[in-house]
Design an enzyme around this catalytic site. Structure first.
Site, PDB file in Angstrom:
ATOM      1  N   PHE A  93      -2.567  30.233  17.911  1.00 42.13           N
ATOM      2  CA  PHE A  93      -3.451  28.965  17.447  1.00 42.13           C
ATOM      3  C   PHE A  93      -4.001  28.590  18.915  1.00 42.13           C
ATOM      4  O   PHE A  93      -3.621  28.899  20.110  1.00 42.13           O
ATOM      5  CB  PHE A  93      -2.773  28.023  16.872  1.00 42.13           C
ATOM      6  CG  PHE A  93      -1.186  27.794  17.511  1.00 42.13           C
ATOM      7  CD1 PHE A  93      -1.345  26.463  18.570  1.00 42.13           C
ATOM      8  CD2 PHE A  93      -0.247  28.203  17.247  1.00 42.13           C
ATOM      9  CE1 PHE A  93      -0.235  26.051  18.930  1.00 42.13           C
ATOM     10  CE2 PHE A  93       0.977  28.020  17.796  1.00 42.13           C
ATOM     11  CZ  PHE A  93       0.879  26.762  18.403  1.00 42.13           C
ATOM     12  N   CYS A  94      -4.947  27.485  19.027  1.00 44.69           N
ATOM     13  CA  CYS A  94      -5.619  27.037  20.005  1.00 44.69           C
ATOM     14  C   CYS A  94      -6.181  25.580  19.772  1.00 44.69           C
ATOM     15  O   CYS A  94      -5.827  24.857  18.875  1.00 44.69           O
ATOM     16  CB  CYS A  94      -6.637  27.953  20.545  1.00 44.69           C
ATOM     17  SG  CYS A  94      -7.959  28.527  19.523  1.00 44.69           S
ATOM     18  N   ARG A  95      -7.395  25.447  20.286  1.00 47.85           N
ATOM     19  CA  ARG A  95      -7.894  24.049  20.041  1.00 47.85           C
ATOM     20  C   ARG A  95      -9.001  23.942  18.885  1.00 47.85           C
ATOM     21  O   ARG A  95      -8.637  23.118  18.069  1.00 47.85           O
ATOM     22  CB  ARG A  95      -8.826  23.428  21.187  1.00 47.85           C
ATOM     23  CG  ARG A  95      -9.407  22.141  21.178  1.00 47.85           C
ATOM     24  CD  ARG A  95      -9.787  21.569  22.309  1.00 47.85           C
ATOM     25  NE  ARG A  95     -11.015  22.440  22.980  1.00 47.85           N
ATOM     26  CZ  ARG A  95     -12.171  22.404  22.514  1.00 47.85           C
ATOM     27  NH1 ARG A  95     -12.609  21.682  21.758  1.00 47.85           N
ATOM     28  NH2 ARG A  95     -13.070  23.548  23.228  1.00 47.85           N
ATOM     29  N   GLY A 119      -5.411  28.964  13.490  1.00 47.95           N
ATOM     30  CA  GLY A 119      -6.487  28.117  13.795  1.00 47.95           C
ATOM     31  C   GLY A 119      -6.274  26.956  14.896  1.00 47.95           C
ATOM     32  O   GLY A 119      -6.046  27.546  15.794  1.00 47.95           O
ATOM     33  N   TRP A 121      -4.003  24.133  16.828  1.00 52.30           N
ATOM     34  CA  TRP A 121      -2.605  23.795  16.960  1.00 52.30           C
ATOM     35  C   TRP A 121      -2.571  22.524  15.866  1.00 52.30           C
ATOM     36  O   TRP A 121      -1.227  22.441  15.630  1.00 52.30           O
ATOM     37  CB  TRP A 121      -2.379  23.444  18.232  1.00 52.30           C
ATOM     38  CG  TRP A 121      -2.912  22.348  18.907  1.00 52.30           C
ATOM     39  CD1 TRP A 121      -4.059  21.828  19.616  1.00 52.30           C
ATOM     40  CD2 TRP A 121      -2.104  20.917  18.729  1.00 52.30           C
ATOM     41  NE1 TRP A 121      -4.124  20.527  19.984  1.00 52.30           N
ATOM     42  CE2 TRP A 121      -2.925  20.081  19.458  1.00 52.30           C
ATOM     43  CE3 TRP A 121      -0.896  20.595  18.346  1.00 52.30           C
ATOM     44  CZ2 TRP A 121      -2.744  18.488  19.724  1.00 52.30           C
ATOM     45  CZ3 TRP A 121      -0.588  19.040  18.672  1.00 52.30           C
ATOM     46  CH2 TRP A 121      -1.527  18.276  19.321  1.00 52.30           C
TER      47      TRP A 121
END
Length: 130
Positions: A93-95, A119, A121
């Protein structure tokens, strides 16, 4: 042109323009169902206590992340394959979901399976903390 003909012509123009617009607009119901399916799948995977990987930069990671997640920035994924070995389920996941999409592709191209793109965080965090 009399008023009735103008009204009919106006109606036809509006109808055609609305029809064309509808053809070029994504179906909101389809998007909602697709998002629900993704959320359901993510919930299922998160129950299995996966290896949680935040692929944002260290600075972004320091500003907040999912409890228990490790930080392996996207540009370091290929150097960190040993950390992924033997993991049955992995959630990246990330931003915004963009970098996690790339991370998932890199891992899968290198033989890793059971990778889920979580998707954002915040999405992962919200499901874990329910």
């Amino acid at each position: 042109m009399n008023l009735v003909k103008k009204g009919i012509l106006f109606f036809i123009i509006i109808f055609i323009s609305n029809f064309i617009a509808a053809q070029n607009t994504p179906n909101v119901l389809t998007q909602t169902l697709s998002q629900k399916a993704k959320t359901t799948e993510l919930k299922r995977v998160l129950k299995k206590r996966p290896f949680l990987v935040d692929v944002r930069t260290p600075d972004e990671f320091a500003q907040g992340t999912v409890k228990g997640a490790v930080n392996i920035p996207l540009d370091q994924i290929q150097n960190q394959f040993p950390k992924f070995k033997g993991k049955k389920n992995i959630v990246v996941f990330c931003r915004t979901g963009n970098r996690s999409t790339q991370a998932k592709a890199i891992l899968e191209q290198n033989g890793f399976t059971n990778i889920t793109n979580g998707g954002t965080w915040q999405d992962v965090n919200a499901i874990i903390n329910k």
